[in-house]
Write a protein that holds these residues in place. Structure first.
Motif, PDB file in Angstrom:
ATOM      1  N   THR A 165      -1.577  -2.929   2.915  1.00 24.22           N
ATOM      2  CA  THR A 165      -1.659  -4.054   1.977  1.00 24.22           C
ATOM      3  C   THR A 165      -2.696  -3.796   0.895  1.00 24.22           C
ATOM      4  N   ALA A 166      -3.867  -3.300   1.284  1.00 27.83           N
ATOM      5  CA  ALA A 166      -4.933  -3.058   0.311  1.00 27.83           C
ATOM      6  C   ALA A 166      -4.503  -2.021  -0.729  1.00 27.83           C
ATOM      7  N   GLY A 167      -3.867  -0.954  -0.283  1.00 30.40           N
ATOM      8  CA  GLY A 167      -3.420   0.065  -1.233  1.00 30.40           C
ATOM      9  C   GLY A 167      -2.374  -0.450  -2.203  1.00 30.40           C
ATOM     10  N   HIS A 168      -1.435  -1.237  -1.695  1.00 31.00           N
ATOM     11  CA  HIS A 168      -0.382  -1.769  -2.561  1.00 31.00           C
ATOM     12  C   HIS A 168      -0.946  -2.779  -3.561  1.00 31.00           C
ATOM     13  N   LEU A 169      -1.896  -3.592  -3.130  1.00 32.99           N
ATOM     14  CA  LEU A 169      -2.507  -4.556  -4.054  1.00 32.99           C
ATOM     15  C   LEU A 169      -3.281  -3.832  -5.152  1.00 32.99           C
ATOM     16  N   LEU A 170      -4.002  -2.772  -4.786  1.00 28.26           N
ATOM     17  CA  LEU A 170      -4.754  -2.023  -5.788  1.00 28.26           C
ATOM     18  C   LEU A 170      -3.817  -1.360  -6.786  1.00 28.26           C
TER      19      LEU A 170
END
Length: 226
Positions: A165-170
C-alpha cells in the motif's frame, strides 16, 4: 482531476459483480509452461529460479516439513505475480487488501501450529516458557508468549499490506505531481519523472522481496513446529 487517493485499492466490479476473483486467477495464466521435451530459455530460467528458491527454503526442514514444498513454492509465485500485477496501469492489487492477506496467513499459520501440537507437543508447549525462567515471572511470560504466537498471522498480513500500500500510494502521489508540473516547469517535470521511474524499479523489487519474506516466515513457522 479529483481522484480519490485510495481509489486504486477499491475492489473492482463488472456490472455490479465483484471482479476480484477473476483478477486473482489471472496471474497464473501469465506463467509460461512447456509441453516439449526440450525447454526454451524462458522455461529453463523459470525452473532454475523455482528450484533455487525451494532449495533455499527447504534446506532447514526435515522430511515432514518438506512435504510443504509445493505449497510454499506456489505461495511465493502467487504473491509475486499478484504484486507485479498491481504495478500495471489501471490495475488492482489484491495483496493490498488486508482481508486477502489474512486469508492466506491464518490457514498456513494454523496448519503449522496444529502440526506442531500433534507431532511435537512437548516442544510446542516449551516455547511458552523459556528454560530458567524465575517462578514469579512464569504467568506473565506464558501470557506474553501466547499473545506473540497468536499475533504471528496478523504480523504476516499487515507487513505485506503495509509495504504494498505504501509503495502504491507514493507512486500515485509522485505521478500526480508529475502530471501537475508538466504544464508549469518542464525541467522539474523531467526530474520528478526520473524519480518516478526509479521508484517503479524499486517497487518491482519490493513486490518480489515481500513475496519471498512472506513465504520465508511461513517456512520458519513450519520449521519451529516440525
Amino acid at each position: 482531476m479529483n481522484e480519490n487517493l485510495f481509489a486504486s485499492f477499491i475492489a473492482p466490479t463488472i456490472l455490479g459483480l465483484p471482479a476480484a476473483v477473476l483478477i486473482i486467477l489471472f496471474p497464473p495464466l501469465l506463467i509460461p509452461t512447456s509441453k516439449y521435451l526440450i525447454n526454451n530459455r524462458l522455461i529453463t530460467t523459470q525452473q532454475w529460479l523455482i528450484k533455487l528458491t525451494s532449495k533455499q527454503m527447504m534446506t532447514m526442514h526435515n522430511t515432514k516439513g518438506r512435504t510443504w514444498s509445493l505449497m510454499l513454492v506456489s505461495l511465493i509465485i502467487f504473491i509475486a505475480t499478484t504484486n507485479l500485477l498491481g504495478l500495471l496501469p489501471h490495475s488492482f492489487t489484491p495483496t493490498a487488501q488486508l482481508s486477502m492477506n489474512l486469508a492466506m496467513a491464518i490457514p498456513l499459520w494454523a496448519g503449522a501450529v496444529i502440526m506442531g501440537f500433534r507431532s511435537k507437543i512437548k516442544n510446542a508447549l516449551a516455547h511458552f516458557l523459556p528454560q530458567g525462567t524465575p517462578t514469579p515471572l512464569i504467568p506473565m511470560l506464558v501470557i506474553i508468549e501466547t499473545i506473540s504466537l497468536l499475533i504471528q498471522p496478523m504480523a504476516l498480513a499487515v507487513r505485506l499490506t503495509a509495504n504494498i500500500t505504501a509503495g502504491h500510494l507514493l507512486m500515485h502521489l509522485i505521478g500526480s505531481a508529475t502530471l501537475a508540473m508538466s504544464t508549469i516547469n518542464l525541467p522539474s517535470t523531467l526530474s520528478i519523472f526520473t524519480i518516478l521511474i526509479l521508484l517503479t524499479i524499486l517497487e518491482i523489487a519490493v513486490a518480489l522481496i515481500q513475496a519471498y519474506i512472506f513465504t520465508l516466515l511461513v517456512s520458519l513457522y513450519l520449521h519451529d513446529n516440525t
